[in-house]
Design a protein around this motif. Structure first.
Motif, mmCIF file in Angstrom:
data_model
loop_
_atom_site.group_PDB
_atom_site.id
_atom_site.type_symbol
_atom_site.label_atom_id
_atom_site.label_comp_id
_atom_site.label_asym_id
_atom_site.label_seq_id
_atom_site.Cartn_x
_atom_site.Cartn_y
_atom_site.Cartn_z
ATOM 1 N N ASP A 1 -5.227 2.448 -4.761
ATOM 2 C CA ASP A 1 -4.834 1.510 -5.797
ATOM 3 C C ASP A 1 -5.099 0.072 -5.214
ATOM 4 O OD1 ASP A 1 -4.224 3.346 -7.410
ATOM 5 O OD2 ASP A 1 -2.063 3.787 -6.775
ATOM 6 N N PHE A 2 -4.919 -0.062 -3.793
ATOM 7 C CA PHE A 2 -4.887 -1.425 -3.009
ATOM 8 C C PHE A 2 -5.588 -1.666 -2.002
ATOM 9 C CE2 PHE A 2 -1.588 1.344 -1.485
ATOM 10 C CZ PHE A 2 -1.611 0.824 -0.261
ATOM 11 N N ARG A 3 -5.983 -0.610 -1.112
ATOM 12 C CA ARG A 3 -6.541 -0.654 0.016
ATOM 13 C C ARG A 3 -8.205 -1.332 0.228
ATOM 14 N NH1 ARG A 3 -3.757 1.020 4.267
ATOM 15 N NH2 ARG A 3 -5.437 0.245 5.540
ATOM 16 N N PHE A 4 -8.846 -1.376 -0.978
ATOM 17 C CA PHE A 4 -10.274 -1.768 -1.152
ATOM 18 C C PHE A 4 -10.239 -3.345 -1.147
ATOM 19 C CE2 PHE A 4 -10.447 2.723 -2.179
ATOM 20 C CZ PHE A 4 -10.695 3.101 -0.684
ATOM 21 N N PRO B 1 8.801 15.313 -0.872
ATOM 22 C CA PRO B 1 8.513 16.468 -0.649
ATOM 23 C C PRO B 1 7.214 17.009 -0.947
ATOM 24 C CG PRO B 1 10.317 16.258 -2.195
ATOM 25 C CD PRO B 1 10.024 14.657 -1.754
ATOM 26 N N GLY B 2 6.667 17.905 -0.229
ATOM 27 C CA GLY B 2 5.167 18.368 -0.361
ATOM 28 C C GLY B 2 4.365 17.354 0.553
ATOM 29 N N LYS B 3 4.798 16.257 1.109
ATOM 30 C CA LYS B 3 3.823 15.451 1.839
ATOM 31 C C LYS B 3 4.455 14.886 3.186
ATOM 32 C CE LYS B 3 1.951 13.173 -2.229
ATOM 33 N NZ LYS B 3 1.550 11.822 -3.044
ATOM 34 N N PHE B 4 5.388 15.926 3.687
ATOM 35 C CA PHE B 4 6.096 15.859 5.203
ATOM 36 C C PHE B 4 6.533 14.408 5.261
ATOM 37 C CE2 PHE B 4 2.339 18.902 6.251
ATOM 38 C CZ PHE B 4 3.209 19.881 6.216
ATOM 39 N N ASN B 5 7.231 13.829 3.975
ATOM 40 C CA ASN B 5 7.772 12.607 3.973
ATOM 41 C C ASN B 5 6.907 11.561 4.186
ATOM 42 O OD1 ASN B 5 10.201 14.347 3.455
ATOM 43 N ND2 ASN B 5 10.393 14.531 5.979
ATOM 44 N N ALA B 6 5.848 11.589 3.815
ATOM 45 C CA ALA B 6 4.655 10.326 4.034
ATOM 46 C C ALA B 6 5.465 9.156 3.189
ATOM 47 C CB ALA B 6 3.447 10.607 3.432
ATOM 48 N N MET B 7 5.399 8.080 3.753
ATOM 49 C CA MET B 7 5.736 6.883 3.091
ATOM 50 C C MET B 7 4.974 6.293 2.244
ATOM 51 S SD MET B 7 8.679 5.725 4.557
ATOM 52 C CE MET B 7 8.974 4.123 4.435
ATOM 53 N N SER B 8 5.510 5.966 0.876
ATOM 54 C CA SER B 8 4.745 5.457 -0.410
ATOM 55 C C SER B 8 5.500 4.035 -0.328
ATOM 56 C CB SER B 8 5.388 6.245 -1.517
ATOM 57 O OG SER B 8 6.966 5.930 -1.769
ATOM 58 N N ARG B 9 4.881 3.240 -1.337
ATOM 59 C CA ARG B 9 5.139 1.818 -1.337
ATOM 60 C C ARG B 9 6.446 1.679 -1.606
ATOM 61 N NH1 ARG B 9 0.352 -2.262 -3.324
ATOM 62 N NH2 ARG B 9 1.537 -3.577 -2.079
ATOM 63 N N ALA B 10 6.837 2.574 -2.701
ATOM 64 C CA ALA B 10 8.245 2.394 -3.093
ATOM 65 C C ALA B 10 9.229 2.531 -1.934
ATOM 66 C CB ALA B 10 8.739 3.384 -4.420
ATOM 67 N N ALA C 1 -2.378 9.135 -1.152
ATOM 68 C CA ALA C 1 -2.727 9.400 -2.650
ATOM 69 C C ALA C 1 -2.656 7.998 -3.016
ATOM 70 C CB ALA C 1 -1.797 10.448 -3.271
ATOM 71 N N GLU C 2 -1.728 7.101 -2.473
ATOM 72 C CA GLU C 2 -1.610 5.797 -3.321
ATOM 73 C C GLU C 2 -2.691 4.658 -2.946
ATOM 74 O OE1 GLU C 2 3.365 5.392 -3.899
ATOM 75 O OE2 GLU C 2 2.169 4.364 -2.135
ATOM 76 N N TYR C 3 -3.342 5.239 -1.885
ATOM 77 C CA TYR C 3 -4.265 4.131 -1.076
ATOM 78 C C TYR C 3 -5.391 3.415 -1.780
ATOM 79 C CZ TYR C 3 -2.164 4.760 3.345
ATOM 80 O OH TYR C 3 -1.322 4.848 4.703
#
Length: 255
Positions: free
Chosen positions: A71-74, A21-30, A67-69
């Protein structure tokens, strides 16, 4: 962590709903990990005949949860783990599922949403749906396995346009290019998908699973000749006999 994937079952139809909700159902790692777990569960359930994948609240999926990126993308190792284990784990579980999978696409279908739609067999979209993978605006390319999947299902020309031009394409264009089977008024999409799924539950389930296995093998370059050895083992099956007997008796088959 944000987002969740809901699984509900109505008779022989499994409903998989992307929810962030609030993110147009963007996929999180979970959510990627849940997607893998859910499709592994569906694959093992012999009582099911079709899966419907949809998004919550009028959108399919707007991509990854940015918002999670940080944490691990770099870091190469963390980035590789995300794409090879989380993302590809979820997508490969969908691709390995022998049940027919129908995508109910409304609103935004971007990036991860396009990848998830690429794993579905039948794709129905609303006229207001938009498709793209504008990750060039975020400074990174599509991961190799994901790019292979998207290029195969969209076609190379459309994949290039999405990735190199950051183009957003409407539903009518995607239907014209062969990605969508049907485009309907937005308010009709859910009802149409449910009717399709209900019709599919009345078809031969063993045949559907065998067709999925054959199409999957052919889509990754495995030649038809390599499938012939076991391709006709269904000959004496109850389902095969019932289908032929029902046709000859001019009655509906009971699968």
């Amino acid at each position: 962590m944000s987002g969740h994937i809901h699984l509900s079952v109505d008779g022989a139809i499994a409903h998989v709903t992307l929810s962030n909700p609030g993110k147009f159902n963007a996929m999180s790692r979970a959510m990627w990990r849940e997607l893998k777990r859910i499709f592994n569960t569906l694959q093992a359930d012999a009582s099911l005949r079709v899966v419907v994948v949809a998004g919550e609240g009028g959108h399919f999926c707007a991509g990854g949860d940015i918002a999670e990126y940080t944490d691990f993308r770099f870091h190469p190792e963390g980035l590789r783990d995300f794409h090879e284990n989380d993302v590809w784990g979820g997508l490969s579980a969908m691709l390995a599922c022998d049940l027919p999978v129908v995508a109910q696409i409304e609103g935004n279908c971007m990036g991860a949403g396009v990848e998830i739609a690429c794993c579905c067999d039948i794709r129905v979209a609303g006229q207001g749906a938009r498709f793209g993978a504008p990750i060039a605006k975020l400074g990174f390319p599509m991961a190799p396995r994901e790019a292979e999947l998207v290029s195969r299902e969209l076609g190379l020309a459309t994949a290039r346009q999405m990735l190199l031009e950051a183009a957003l394409l409407d539903a009518s264009t995607m239907q014209m290019r062969g990605f969508l089977q049907s485009v309907l008024p937005d308010e009709d999409v859910a009802g149409d998908v449910l009717q399709r799924a209900q019709r599919m539950t009345r078809l031969a389930p063993q045949a559907a699973r065998l067709n999925k296995q054959t199409i999957r093998a052919l889509s990754v370059g495995q030649g038809a000749q390599s499938l012939v050895h076991a391709a006709f083992d269904y000959a004496d099956s109850t389902e095969h006999r019932e289908g032929i007997a029902a046709f000859l008796a001019k009655r509906a088959p009971a699968f």
